[in-house]
Design an enzyme around this catalytic site. Structure first.
Site, short mmCIF file in Angstrom:
data_model
loop_
_atom_site.label_atom_id
_atom_site.label_comp_id
_atom_site.label_asym_id
_atom_site.label_seq_id
_atom_site.Cartn_x
_atom_site.Cartn_y
_atom_site.Cartn_z
N THR A 49 47.87 47.71 30.77
CA THR A 49 47.44 47.10 32.03
C THR A 49 48.62 46.29 32.57
OG1 THR A 49 46.68 44.96 31.16
CG2 THR A 49 45.16 46.82 30.95
N CYS A 50 48.38 45.57 33.67
CA CYS A 50 49.46 44.75 34.23
C CYS A 50 49.82 43.60 33.30
CB CYS A 50 49.07 44.23 35.61
SG CYS A 50 47.55 43.25 35.61
N ASN A 51 48.92 43.19 32.44
CA ASN A 51 49.17 42.05 31.56
C ASN A 51 49.45 42.42 30.11
OD1 ASN A 51 49.03 39.84 33.33
ND2 ASN A 51 46.80 39.98 33.38
N GLY A 115 36.44 39.67 33.07
CA GLY A 115 35.72 40.80 32.49
C GLY A 115 36.31 42.17 32.74
N GLN A 116 37.34 42.28 33.58
CA GLN A 116 37.91 43.58 33.93
C GLN A 116 38.52 44.28 32.72
OE1 GLN A 116 40.97 43.34 36.90
NE2 GLN A 116 40.98 45.53 37.32
N THR A 193 43.69 38.54 49.92
CA THR A 193 42.69 37.49 49.67
C THR A 193 41.45 37.71 50.51
OG1 THR A 193 44.44 35.91 49.14
CG2 THR A 193 42.28 35.00 49.68
N GLY A 194 41.65 38.02 51.79
CA GLY A 194 40.52 38.27 52.68
C GLY A 194 39.71 39.46 52.25
#
Length: 425
Positions: A49-51, A115-116, A193-194
């Site tokens: 993942t990205c992390n 939780g992703q 963000t929006g």
């Protein structure tokens, strides 16, 4: 019988290293199938993942250890100039199980309780299973991790409460208005963000969402995604402010998008019906003086971060409960691993006694009737079951400080004169 976990994550390496070592789905499949086909591993899985990029490997040969796997991944990614072994962590045996249980239950995430990650672990297992790289050990490891995550979600509050600005904004709106399905929402800004705020609103049953953005096409794209198809030109949206119960601003600007005078006129037209303004902009999009108006509730990022901090604090207090669930499952997983270690001995023990039984029955095959032979067979089966019950129970029993699995196995094999088993994973 070892399961090794090796990898980089947000705790061990900066983002540029994590990006350099990450694997796409195609690379993931190539990497794990390569380990298997080259005879280096019996089983393999990668969570990327990205992390984090983490390997879970059941070695096929002694030489495949943590250091080997670090170098193997660095070489696979041709990243020797940027990535060093010290960027990695290593886990073995129950340490590997503990780690993936912590990952799946979201207590090892960058944001506690995010939780992703569970879906990402499930996707990693899917890839390993589809490529026949997940055998009995990784399959059991992953399904236990999924069970841990489910228990953590249902028995603790580790995933409750908003911990992102956009979600905190929506939760706050729901607390004030309760039923968002009856409220009209204006989103000013269709950036990341929006977009997140709009999608969170939609998940909370807000369906009357109108979007405005400097680039109208971007607003139209987001509106189409949400299925609302409601947009306003940026130049004229202020003329409609009085129509909205909730206003979310998330736009990059040096000047206030909404000021006190505009909102005062809006409130007059609304006859002072309450309005929530959620200012997610940085710098702020809304003049702070707007909060002085009657029935006008203005919350900016700082106010929302205060909510987030309190929620993270609440989540942290749930950690002992989560760790207790993990410990319980670790014990069960360790006991299951031990049954795998004794399984060949149990099979050999049963086979030897069955062979003895069949040889002895064969001596009487032509001396008694078929009916009598069947009765003798049923009788000897019951006797064998009782004879083997205790040694099998002893092999499967939880280990303590006074013995070990190898000592039990050796004892049984010596007592019953069993041949040494073939070594396999």
């Amino acid at each position: 019988m070892n399961i090794i976990s090796v990898g980089v994550n947000h705790k061990t390496a900066p983002i540029e290293i994590r990006e350099r070592i990450s694997l796409s789905e195609v690379q993931n499949k190539e990497f794990i199938t390569g380990l298997i086909s080259s005879g280096l591993a019996h089983e393999a899985m990668v969570v990327s993942t990205c992390n984090r990029t983490e390997l879970y490997v059941v070695p096929a040969i002694y030489e495949v250890n943590g250091e080997f796997l670090k170098e193997y991944l660095i070489s696979f990614k041709d990243a020797r100039k940027e990535v060093r072994p010290e960027h990695f962590f290593s886990r073995f045996y129950c340490g590997t199980a503990r780690h993936i249980f912590e990952v799946a239950s979201a207590i090892d995430s960058l944001v506690l309780g995010e939780g992703q990650i569970l879906g990402q672990v499930k996707n990693a297992y899917r890839i390993a299973a589809e490529t026949q790289c997940a055998g009995i050990l990784i399959t059991r490891l992953c399904h236990t991790a999924f069970s841990v995550a489910k228990k953590v979600k249902t028995k603790t509050k580790i995933m409750e409460g908003a911990v992102s600005v956009s979600y905190a904004a929506v939760e706050l709106a729901q607390k004030i208005f309760s039923n968002l399905s009856m409220k009209k929402v204006l989103l000013v800004g269709a950036g990341e963000t929006g977009e997140l705020a709009a999608k969170h609103m939609f998940q909370k049953n807000a369906r009357n969402i109108v979007i405005t953005n400097r680039t109208l096409s971007k607003a139209e794209t987001l509106a189409e995604e949400l299925g609302t198809n409601k947009v306003l030109p940026f130049e004229t949206f202020r003329e409609h402010l009085h129509e909205f119960d909730i206003i979310i601003t998330a736009i990059s600007t040096k000047e206030y998008v909404l000021n006190e005078a505009e909102m005062h006129q809006s409130m007059i037209k609304r006859r002072l019906k309450p309005v929530i303004i959620l200012d997610l902009g940085l710098p702020r999009n809304v003049d702070p003086d707007v909060s002085k108006l009657q029935n006008m509730f203005l919350k900016d990022i700082d106010a929302l971060k205060h909510i987030i901090d309190k929620n993270l604090e609440k989540r942290s207090r749930e950690l002992p409960k989560v760790n207790a669930i993990i410990e319980e499952e670790l014990i069960a997983f360790g006991q299951w691993i031990n049954t795998l270690k004794v399984r060949p001995t149990i099979v050999d023990l049963q086979s030897k006694f069955i062979e003895i039984k069949e040889k002895e029955l064969e001596r009487y095959r032509y001396k008694v009737s078929e009916e009598e032979l069947q009765r003798m067979e049923h009788l000897t089966d019951r006797i064998l079951k009782k004879i083997l019950h205790h040694p099998i129970k002893m092999l499967k029993a939880p280990i303590d400080t006074t013995d070990s699995i190898p000592s039990r196995v050796n004892l049984v094999r010596n007592v019953f004169d069993l041949e040494e088993p073939n070594q396999s994973h």
